[in-house]
Design an enzyme around this catalytic site. Sequence first.
Site, PDB file in Angstrom:
ATOM      1  N   GLY A 216      12.572 -36.865   9.268  1.00 16.42           N
ATOM      2  CA  GLY A 216      12.375 -36.469  10.483  1.00 16.42           C
ATOM      3  C   GLY A 216      13.017 -35.130  11.020  1.00 16.42           C
ATOM      4  N   PRO A 217      11.732 -34.647  12.159  1.00 14.84           N
ATOM      5  CG  PRO A 217      10.856 -34.495  13.273  1.00 14.84           C
ATOM      6  CD  PRO A 217      11.216 -35.591  12.913  1.00 14.84           C
ATOM      7  N   PRO A 218      14.046 -32.060  13.630  1.00 12.59           N
ATOM      8  CG  PRO A 218      14.250 -28.936  12.611  1.00 12.59           C
ATOM      9  CD  PRO A 218      13.300 -30.524  12.747  1.00 12.59           C
ATOM     10  N   GLY A 219      16.971 -32.188  15.139  1.00  9.42           N
ATOM     11  CA  GLY A 219      17.910 -32.874  16.094  1.00  9.42           C
ATOM     12  C   GLY A 219      17.200 -33.972  16.269  1.00  9.42           C
ATOM     13  CB  THR A 220      15.018 -36.954  14.993  1.00 11.59           C
ATOM     14  OG1 THR A 220      14.263 -36.155  13.499  1.00 11.59           O
ATOM     15  CG2 THR A 220      13.658 -36.115  14.992  1.00 11.59           C
ATOM     16  N   GLY A 221      18.550 -36.996  14.733  1.00 10.60           N
ATOM     17  CA  GLY A 221      19.533 -38.257  14.395  1.00 10.60           C
ATOM     18  C   GLY A 221      19.738 -38.273  13.298  1.00 10.60           C
ATOM     19  CE  LYS A 222      17.135 -35.084   9.507  1.00 11.12           C
ATOM     20  NZ  LYS A 222      16.168 -33.841  10.472  1.00 11.12           N
ATOM     21  CD  GLU A 438       1.665 -19.805  36.658  1.00 10.60           C
ATOM     22  OE1 GLU A 438       0.824 -20.955  36.410  1.00 10.60           O
ATOM     23  OE2 GLU A 438       1.324 -18.591  36.240  1.00 10.60           O
ATOM     24  CG  HIS A 441      -3.144 -22.403  35.249  1.00  9.69           C
ATOM     25  ND1 HIS A 441      -4.171 -22.480  34.192  1.00  9.69           N
ATOM     26  CD2 HIS A 441      -2.168 -21.529  35.355  1.00  9.69           C
ATOM     27  CE1 HIS A 441      -3.188 -20.830  33.260  1.00  9.69           C
ATOM     28  NE2 HIS A 441      -2.198 -20.316  33.702  1.00  9.69           N
TER      29      HIS A 441
HETATM   30  P1  ADP Z   1      19.398 -33.901  12.903  1.00  9.06           P
HETATM   31  O1  ADP Z   1      20.591 -33.782  11.733  1.00  9.06           O
HETATM   32  O2  ADP Z   1      18.332 -34.400  12.321  1.00  9.06           O
HETATM   33  O3  ADP Z   1      18.685 -32.474  12.532  1.00  9.06           O
HETATM   34  P2  ADP Z   1      21.608 -34.523  14.314  1.00  9.06           P
HETATM   35  O4  ADP Z   1      21.782 -35.850  13.773  1.00  9.06           O
HETATM   36  O5  ADP Z   1      22.096 -33.269  14.064  1.00  9.06           O
HETATM   37  O6  ADP Z   1      20.299 -34.423  14.308  1.00  9.06           O
HETATM   38  O7  ADP Z   1      21.321 -34.548  15.681  1.00  9.06           O
HETATM   39  C1  ADP Z   1      22.423 -33.739  16.877  1.00  9.06           C
HETATM   40  C2  ADP Z   1      22.488 -34.580  18.037  1.00  9.06           C
HETATM   41  O8  ADP Z   1      21.611 -34.950  18.950  1.00  9.06           O
HETATM   42  C3  ADP Z   1      23.821 -35.403  17.985  1.00  9.06           C
HETATM   43  O9  ADP Z   1      24.701 -34.932  17.334  1.00  9.06           O
HETATM   44  C4  ADP Z   1      23.612 -36.791  18.240  1.00  9.06           C
HETATM   45  O10 ADP Z   1      24.138 -36.245  19.655  1.00  9.06           O
HETATM   46  C5  ADP Z   1      22.630 -35.984  18.942  1.00  9.06           C
HETATM   47  N1  ADP Z   1      21.259 -37.021  19.067  1.00  9.06           N
HETATM   48  C6  ADP Z   1      20.171 -37.011  18.104  1.00  9.06           C
HETATM   49  N2  ADP Z   1      19.095 -38.248  17.822  1.00  9.06           N
HETATM   50  C7  ADP Z   1      20.531 -39.011  18.370  1.00  9.06           C
HETATM   51  C8  ADP Z   1      20.025 -40.308  18.695  1.00  9.06           C
HETATM   52  N3  ADP Z   1      19.493 -41.359  18.838  1.00  9.06           N
HETATM   53  N4  ADP Z   1      20.690 -41.056  20.008  1.00  9.06           N
HETATM   54  C9  ADP Z   1      22.046 -40.407  20.330  1.00  9.06           C
HETATM   55  N5  ADP Z   1      22.202 -39.045  20.512  1.00  9.06           N
HETATM   56  C10 ADP Z   1      21.449 -38.344  19.193  1.00  9.06           C
HETATM   57 ZN    ZN Z   2      -1.475 -18.916  32.477  1.00  5.23          ZN
END
Ligand code: ADP
Ligand code: ZN
Length: 636
Positions: A216-222, A438, A441
């Site tokens: 999954g994309p970065p920051g999605t909670g892997k 603006e 737009h």
């Molecule tokens: P990844 O590993 O996919 O890049 P992370 O697991 O490190 O992402 O997620 C970063 C932070 O974002 C987590 O520590 C959490 O706090 C928050 N986060 C991401 N997805 C969720 C989710 N589904 N529910 C709650 N918190 C989430």
């Molecule tokens: Zn503009």
Amino acid sequence: MNKNFWRQMVVLVVIVVFFNYLYLVMAPKQQEPATSISYSRFKAELERDNIEQLVFQGQGMSGRFREAVVIEPSGAVVEETGYLNFETVLPPVPDPELLPALERHDVEIEARQEEQPSPWTSALIYILPWLLIIGVWWFILKGMRNRQGPGGGLMGGFSKSGAKLYLQQRSPITFKDVAGLDEVKQELLEIVEYLRNPKKFARIGGKVPRGVLLVGPPGTGKTLVARAVAGEAEVPFFSISASQFIEMFVGVGASRVRDLFNTAKKSAPSIIFIDELDAVGRSRGTGLGGGNDEREQTLNQLLSEMDGFEPHEEVIVMSATNRPDVLDTALLRPGRFDRQVFLGRPDWRAREEILQVHTRRVPLAEDVDLRVIARATPGMCGADLENLVNEAALLAAREDAEQVAMIHFENAKDRVLLGAERKLVLTDQEKRITAFHEAGHALLAKLSPDADPVHKVSIIPRGRALGVTQQLPENDRYHYPRSYLMTRITVSLAGRAAEKATFGEYSTGAEQDLKEASELAEKMVCQWGMSDKVGPLTFDRGEEHPFLGRKLAISKTFSEQMTWIIDQEIEKIVKGAEEQADRLVAGHRKALDRLAEALLEEEVLDGPRIDAILTAAGISLPAEKPIAGDQPAVEG
Ligand code: ADP
Ligand code: ZN
Ligand code: MG
């Protein structure tokens, strides 16, 4: 005594010894200031009966005058007060007159042995530099070892004690901390069950996947999900980032993999989690930036470890990556990471849940509606939302507010999406241009039934933009119809159109707009088959390199003629949108002026305010169609 204490002691001792050494070597035998005089001058002073005391030491002599002597300048500084002490050197030929003369003038004579450094000192002087060199070397090594984690050093034992390197823990995180992602949790529940009660599975003869790849994309909670699985199953969790495998020395990566698996097997049932797998898992033999033997060895080791599990070894290997496309196919073969779990960007319902999780410990004001925030943050992932909550709390704290209110969330969102407010001093003319830009737009976004609803317009400089028109979709959307895209391009060009219509010329403020318009048009032609002449073909015209910020050269697989047609089609789309923008702006001059004047006055206009102004200007707005994009549309 702990290790740290000793380390600090050693540092201290080294420093002390070093400075002593410096002192010993560099510092002259400090006495009172003495002047160097010639032997004949000395004899002259002796004749004047001005020598009180004399010390022989080897070839040298030093002593004291009875009265301070001002030495005539030989180009040097004249000392007003003169010197009381002197030193001189005996001439190589013996001077038989010296001793009688000294006695005659009643000089106190002392003779010292030529100064020999004590054996200790000379030993020190000889040895110390070596000690220092060795010490420094030792510390560098130590540092390397620490970076690899305690125990994973160069000198011996790194394969033995390397296990400490992995963060072994019973994860305190459970599925309760993971919001949304219901299918993901469902899928992983099976693994949790297995880890909790492996015997049961064995009895039924069920086959549980060994390897689970979270994609999954970065920051999605892997990472979060992996830790939650460990927490739910209540088993040890060995976590390592793949880049740590290949950090330092050749050959360490592979042995670390071996260690990791051995340790995990010993404490089975357990979970191994390899984060950012693509760091080692890239296809072999195709390394951008030269093949990396080290990485390949590590990968091979990983593959063979995953094959080498005995049925009774209850170890699950989880891994995460946001680049599944670059992974070596061998990793995805059955028996390895054969189970893939996809974590997508959250939709608004999931976003609301994520907000709920992260506001658990935040005191929220009455007016905060997490659903509204969730709907207004399309495209944000879990990590972004966590950041948003954090920013809002910070803003509230800065105001000494007791609770975090909606306004804080709104400001935090602008900060996250658009960058911090900037204190720019704009001239009135610059402000006027921005306001009309603006307003252009906003007006066109309002006039077009296909466009995303206008959330707000502002002429407060933020990030790189002087002003901003923010359109937010009502719902997350996964398809973009052609009409929507055309509208989007038209709205992009509307700022420019308004400038031209009002001031008769363009300014540089539309750079970002033009870029977006061209890129969208190019995608429509080359990727989405939305032009008549080119038709349903796709062409790779080169992707912008994420780090270099320019397009990578790619091998072109289409003809010059096709290139020409593509360019024509892109131009047609953009030109058509420009005409449309010009026409609409010209047809609604009054409304444009009203909007711009209101902007100059109020700086920020929200959706309802814009509606009111436009209605007052006699425009009947099309009923808003709830169309949405996955990304928030923001016009600079
Ligand atoms: P990844 O590993 O996919 O890049 P992370 O697991 O490190 O992402 O997620 C970063 C932070 O974002 C987590 O520590 C959490 O706090 C928050 N986060 C991401 N997805 C969720 C989710 N589904 N529910 C709650 N918190 C989430
Ligand atoms: Zn503009
Ligand atoms: Mg991660």
